[in-house]
Structure formats: C-alpha cells, structure tokens
Scaffold this motif. Structure first.
Motif, short mmCIF file in Angstrom:
data_model
loop_
_atom_site.label_atom_id
_atom_site.label_comp_id
_atom_site.label_asym_id
_atom_site.label_seq_id
_atom_site.Cartn_x
_atom_site.Cartn_y
_atom_site.Cartn_z
N MET A 1 0.90 -1.08 0.08
CA MET A 1 0.12 0.03 -0.10
C MET A 1 1.01 1.19 0.13
O MET A 1 0.57 2.05 -0.57
CB MET A 1 -0.85 -0.03 1.07
CG MET A 1 -1.82 1.16 1.44
SD MET A 1 -1.81 2.09 2.95
CE MET A 1 -3.11 2.92 2.84
N ARG A 2 1.93 1.18 0.97
CA ARG A 2 2.91 2.32 0.78
C ARG A 2 3.30 2.62 -0.56
O ARG A 2 3.34 3.80 -1.02
CB ARG A 2 3.80 2.18 2.06
CG ARG A 2 4.69 3.38 2.14
CD ARG A 2 5.40 3.35 3.44
NE ARG A 2 6.44 2.33 3.35
CZ ARG A 2 7.30 2.09 4.30
NH1 ARG A 2 7.48 3.16 5.33
NH2 ARG A 2 8.41 1.22 4.49
N ARG B 1 -4.49 8.17 -3.65
CA ARG B 1 -4.25 7.59 -2.11
C ARG B 1 -5.74 6.91 -1.65
O ARG B 1 -5.60 6.07 -0.99
CB ARG B 1 -3.64 8.58 -1.32
CG ARG B 1 -4.41 9.93 -1.35
CD ARG B 1 -3.48 11.13 -0.36
NE ARG B 1 -4.58 12.15 -0.49
CZ ARG B 1 -4.34 13.08 -1.28
NH1 ARG B 1 -3.42 13.16 -2.14
NH2 ARG B 1 -5.16 14.19 -1.26
N LEU C 1 -2.04 1.50 8.18
CA LEU C 1 -2.53 2.09 6.95
C LEU C 1 -3.30 3.52 7.03
O LEU C 1 -3.07 4.30 5.86
CB LEU C 1 -3.88 1.20 6.44
CG LEU C 1 -3.44 -0.07 6.41
CD1 LEU C 1 -4.55 -1.03 5.57
CD2 LEU C 1 -2.31 -0.37 5.47
N PHE D 1 0.15 10.85 3.36
CA PHE D 1 0.29 11.48 2.08
C PHE D 1 -0.81 12.46 1.58
O PHE D 1 -0.64 12.91 0.68
CB PHE D 1 0.16 10.12 1.00
CG PHE D 1 1.54 9.61 0.81
CD1 PHE D 1 2.45 9.98 0.00
CD2 PHE D 1 1.79 8.44 1.49
CE1 PHE D 1 3.46 9.60 -0.15
CE2 PHE D 1 2.85 7.72 1.66
CZ PHE D 1 4.04 8.30 0.41
N PHE E 1 -6.21 3.28 -0.31
CA PHE E 1 -6.41 3.12 1.16
C PHE E 1 -7.76 2.44 1.39
O PHE E 1 -7.74 1.20 2.06
CB PHE E 1 -6.51 4.40 1.85
CG PHE E 1 -7.13 4.31 3.12
CD1 PHE E 1 -6.30 3.85 4.32
CD2 PHE E 1 -8.40 4.68 3.65
CE1 PHE E 1 -6.90 3.60 5.71
CE2 PHE E 1 -9.00 4.41 4.77
CZ PHE E 1 -8.09 3.93 5.96
N THR F 1 0.86 4.02 -2.91
CA THR F 1 0.47 5.47 -2.59
C THR F 1 1.79 6.26 -2.85
O THR F 1 1.56 7.57 -3.60
CB THR F 1 0.32 5.56 -1.01
OG1 THR F 1 -0.68 4.77 -0.89
CG2 THR F 1 -0.47 7.09 -0.79
N ASN F 2 2.93 5.66 -2.77
CA ASN F 2 4.17 6.54 -3.05
C ASN F 2 4.26 6.88 -4.56
O ASN F 2 4.70 7.90 -5.03
CB ASN F 2 5.39 5.86 -2.48
CG ASN F 2 6.52 7.00 -2.18
OD1 ASN F 2 6.30 7.86 -2.46
ND2 ASN F 2 7.53 6.38 -1.79
N ILE G 1 -0.61 6.14 6.76
CA ILE G 1 -0.03 6.57 5.50
C ILE G 1 -0.92 7.33 4.75
O ILE G 1 -0.53 8.25 3.89
CB ILE G 1 0.26 5.01 4.80
CG1 ILE G 1 1.43 4.18 5.35
CG2 ILE G 1 0.45 5.35 3.24
CD1 ILE G 1 2.94 5.04 4.95
N LEU G 2 -2.20 7.01 4.73
CA LEU G 2 -3.25 7.76 4.08
C LEU G 2 -3.14 9.34 4.54
O LEU G 2 -2.81 10.13 3.67
CB LEU G 2 -4.67 7.35 4.53
CG LEU G 2 -5.69 8.14 3.82
CD1 LEU G 2 -5.68 7.98 2.31
CD2 LEU G 2 -7.14 7.73 4.47
#
Lengths: 227, 288
Positions: free
Chosen positions: A184-185, A195, B120, B127, A199, A188-189, B123-124
């Motif tokens: 996921m990271r 994002r 999780l 970002f 998620f 997203t990156n 991270i959301l």
C-alpha cells in the motif's frame, strides 16, 4: 483505485505474505503462549515468576522495537536466521521473513498467555475445589476439569489477540517484507493522487480478513459451548 | 477463580514438596543456562564492550534522547490521547443515541477504525497532509492516525462505561423531567468517568507504544532517534536495549497508575473489559 486493479498480481502476493505471517505467527504464538500460561499458573514458583516477567517485559515493549531486535540487532550477535531461505517461483521466504515471524510470535505469545489466564480465571472456584476434593493432582485438575472449561472461556479474548496479530503483521511491512502495508505504501508513493482509493481497497481487505477470523472464532465458540 | 494459583492445587505434602524442589532446581538450571548462553553469545560478539554503551552516558546524547526522544514521544501520546478522548466521547455517546440516523453511522465509523491497521491510516494521512510539511507533518500524521484508532476504542469504553451505570440513575433523571441529553451529560457521564478511568489509562499505554509506529513515516520520536544512533555507531543491540527499557519504564509507570486508580476509585468491582479489536463486542468481549 486503478493502480490497485492494474497490479492485482502484486496485491495478491502481498496478501499472501500477510497471510503467511499471520498463520505461522498464530501457530507459534499459540504454542509458546500456552506453555507460558502453564508456567504462569503452575505450582513451581520460579517458573511462575519467569513467565510473569516475560509477559510484563514483552507487553510493555512496542512491537516495532521487538521486531527491530530480531531484524537489526540479531544479525549483530550472530542470530541471522540464514538457514531459512526458500524460493518457490515468485515467493521467497528468507531470513528477514523468519526474523520478523519470530518477533511477531514472541510478542503475541505474551498476549496469548494473558488470554488463557483470563479463561482459567473465569472458571468458577468450585470446579477446581471439587476436582481437588475427589483427589486429582494438579495435572488432573488442569487437564480434566479446568482447562476444558478455560479454553471455551478464552475463545473471545483469544480471537481478539489473533485479530490484533493480523493487524500487527503490517508492522513487518515497515521492516522489509512486501506484505499488504508495504505494498500500500509503495502504491501510494507511486501515485499519491489515488491515495484514497488505494486506502479503501487495502482497508476493505483488512476488514474482510478481520471478519473472517471473527466468524471462525464465533463458530468455534458455538460448537464448543456446553448446553 | 481469584487468580491465586493455590486454588488449582492442594497444599503440597512432603513427597510433593521434594518433587517441586526438584522442578525448581531443574527450572533454575534451564533458565540460568539459557540466560548464560545469551550472555556468553553477547560477550563473544563484544556487545558488553564499553564503546557499545558509551553513547548512552555521553551527556550530549543523553540530553538528545530525553528531549528529542522521550519528551517528543510523551507529547505525541498525550496529544493523541486528548484528541481520542474527544473522539471517543462523541462517538461513544452517539452509539447510544435513540435515533438510528445517529447511531448507525457512529457504529460503522467506530467498527471500521477498529478493524483497519493503524499503519494504513497513518500512510493515508501522511500522504494527504503530512508529506509536504516535513517533521511536523509526519508528527501530526502519527497523532491523527492514533486519534482515529484509539478514539474508536475509547468510544467503546465510553459506551460500556455509560451502560455500566445502574439503570435506576437514568430512569430517575428522566422521571424528574430531564431531557435525554441532559441525563447523559449531568447524570450518566460523571458516574461513568469513574468506571472508565482504568480502561482509559490502559489505552494510554497502547497509544504510547504505538507512537513507535511513526517510524514508518519517518516521524520524530524515540525510535527514529535511536535508529540514527545505531546507524552512526553500529551498536544496534545496546541501542535497542535502551529503547525497550525506556518504553517499558514509561508503560509500567502508566500501568501502575491504572492499578492504583482502579483500587482507589473503582474498588473491588471488576474493571471494564474492553476488547481492542473489531470483530468482538467491546462491552461483553463476545465474538460477534
């Protein structure tokens, strides 16, 4: 969301690693936790204190620090799990994976021990007294009378511990195995504009996994219920 | 069962005492052997050497660890706890609302955040908000993620706490003509706080431990500081021992506080058992 749908193979492999972490660590932690719980309630005071010290120490240490011990401090003192190196096609179970599984199991075992102990505490006092009154020794009291009831009583807290383990596997993603969190990271990156979709996809996956574990626990609780 | 181990076995007779003595000796030998093996291994690898630990008695580094590590972590945990208390209060009361229009969304929100791993969320948020704001962005990403997760758990604590107040209290409040909102605010919550305190403090321990997860978004804190120390000095083992010891100290202090509060304000009544994860009914611990 597109980035997830375009890379379903990567997502699938990430899910696989998460499940591997979960299943292996669940089995190991249940085993170690049961031994600890036995030590914790047994008649030998040295073992009782050792188990209590283990639980206090591990429960008050963050999982990340426990994992770092095996991941970065282990290799420094010759504990590098280099004997673990399986390669099956795209799948690779290497020393990093092994170190993290051991860390997860050691951490979760403390909580398993507490869940079992709370189950043992939930058995009515009279049960153990009656078992002793008919002359059973400690082993007999435990295996014939207390544990069969304690295990039933500890299904809900144990389910809670194992669900926590499932969620805790994400910490391994921060330390070098590409499971769901790390995947996921990196998604997203690669594309921060997506994002929210990313998620939702990963969160939904976790919600489903949690519901499955909880469903299984529910079934076990019902099947083992007496009357 | 009271938890006193003696319930499970009789007072030992002479033969059993001898047997237990044998077990004790065997257990001691095994434990001491294991500890000695680890100690010897560490000694051989030079982990007890002065240079491995020197940094932790160097005033400059001790100050950095205490100020940029411990203090930052405590602030982070405190911010997360305060915010999640507010979150938990709102959603816990909303979960008990009469109207399904309030109750159901609140229930789903709480269940969702209890089921999703906090990383999780982190991270959301990172970002969405933190990535362009440097250290403070990462810091607040951690705090907000912890707020959502711990807040959801605290919502369950609040709900269970309110439900634990005897039913006659709310009935009496309604009988003298108070509106439902005022019954909750004036009668139930003040009594529930007392019941909830130990659970709230245990949740503080969870929040404190989870501040370490900020490592995943390179947030400031004890673990990031310590990892920069071991990268510079190559003393991974010593550094992690110190890190773990600091966390254990902080968490044990909080746990002691929780026990004391339990004894002082709740008495012998059983503490609320709140399950930290989704999938289990928080108040009863039953699997749903």
């Amino acid at each position: 969301m597109d980035i997830v749908l375009d890379n379903l193979d990567l997502m699938g492999r990430a899910l696989g690693y998460t499940l591997l972490f979960f299943v292996i660590a669940a089995v190991l932690s249940l085993t170690l936790g049961t031994v600890l719980a036995a030590m914790r309630v047994g008649p030998v005071s040295v073992l009782r204190r050792a188990a209590a010290a283990y639980v206090t120490l591990v429960r008050n240490t963050p999982l990340l620090v426990v994992l770092l011990f095996f991941r970065v401090a282990g290799p420094k003192v010759g504990l590098n799990f280099s004997f673990v190196d399986l390669q099956l096609g795209q799948w690779r179970i290497n020393n990093i994976f092994a170190a993290l599984v051991v860390g997860l199991s050691i951490y979760t075992a403390a909580f398993v021990c507490e869940a079992l102990r709370s189950g043992i505490n939930a058995v009515p006092l009279g049960q153990a007294e009656a078992a002793r009154a008919i002359g059973l020794p400690f082993g007999g009291v435990m295996t014939q009378v207390v544990l069969p009831q304690a295990i039933r009583a500890s299904v809900p807290p144990m389910a809670s511990v194992q669900i926590a383990l499932l969620k805790n596997t994400t910490v391994c993603g921060a330390l070098g195995v590409v499971e769901l969190f790390a995947r996921m990271r990196s998604f997203t990156n690669n594309d921060p504009t997506q994002r929210v979709g990313i998620f939702i996809a990963f969160a939904a996956l976790f919600v489903v996994l949690v519901l499955i574990v909880s469903f299984v626990a529910n079934r076990l609780e019902r099947r083992w219920r007496i009357a | 069962m009271s938890g006193a181990p003696s319930v499970l076995f009789d007072a030992p007779g002479p033969a059993t005492v001898r047997r237990h003595r044998l077990y004790t000796v065997l257990a001691l030998v095994v434990l001491a052997g294991a500890l000695a093996l680890v100690g010897w291994r560490l000694y051989v690898e030079g982990q007890f050497a002065y240079d491995q630990w020197e940094v932790f008695i160097t005033p400059r580094f001790v100050e950095a660890i205490l100020v940029d590590g411990v203090w930052v972590v405590l602030q982070m945990a405190a911010a997360a706890v305060v915010l999640s208390l507010a979150f938990g209060l709102v959603f816990g009361v909303a979960k008990l609302a009469e109207s399904p229009l309030v109750r159901l969304p609140a229930t789903y929100v709480v269940e969702f955040f209890r089921a999703v791993p906090v990383l999780l969320l982190m991270i959301l948020i990172f970002f969405s908000y933190g990535v362009t704001r440097g250290d403070s962005g990462a810091y607040w990403s951690v705090v907000l993620a912890l707020m959502l997760y711990n807040g959801s758990v605290l919502a369950e604590v609040v709900r269970a706490g309110i439900l634990a107040v005897p039913k006659g209290q709310s009935e009496a409040g309604l009988a003298i003509g108070l509106a439902r909102g005022r019954v909750t605010r004036l009668i139930l919550l003040p009594q529930a706080v007392k019941i909830m305190l130990p659970s709230i403090i245990s949740q503080c321990v969870v929040a404190l431990k989870d501040t370490s997860l900020g490592y995943a978004v390179a947030a400031p804190g004890l673990v990031r500081l310590m990892s920069s120390i071991y990268q510079q000095f190559g003393n991974q083992f010593a550094t992690l021992v110190v890190t773990a010891a600091l966390y254990v100290l902080m968490c044990s202090a909080l746990t002691l506080l929780a026990t004391w509060v339990q004894r002082r304000y709740v008495g012998e009544k059983q503490a609320l058992a709140i399950s930290e994860t989704a999938g289990t009914d928080a108040a009863t611990g039953k699997v749903v």
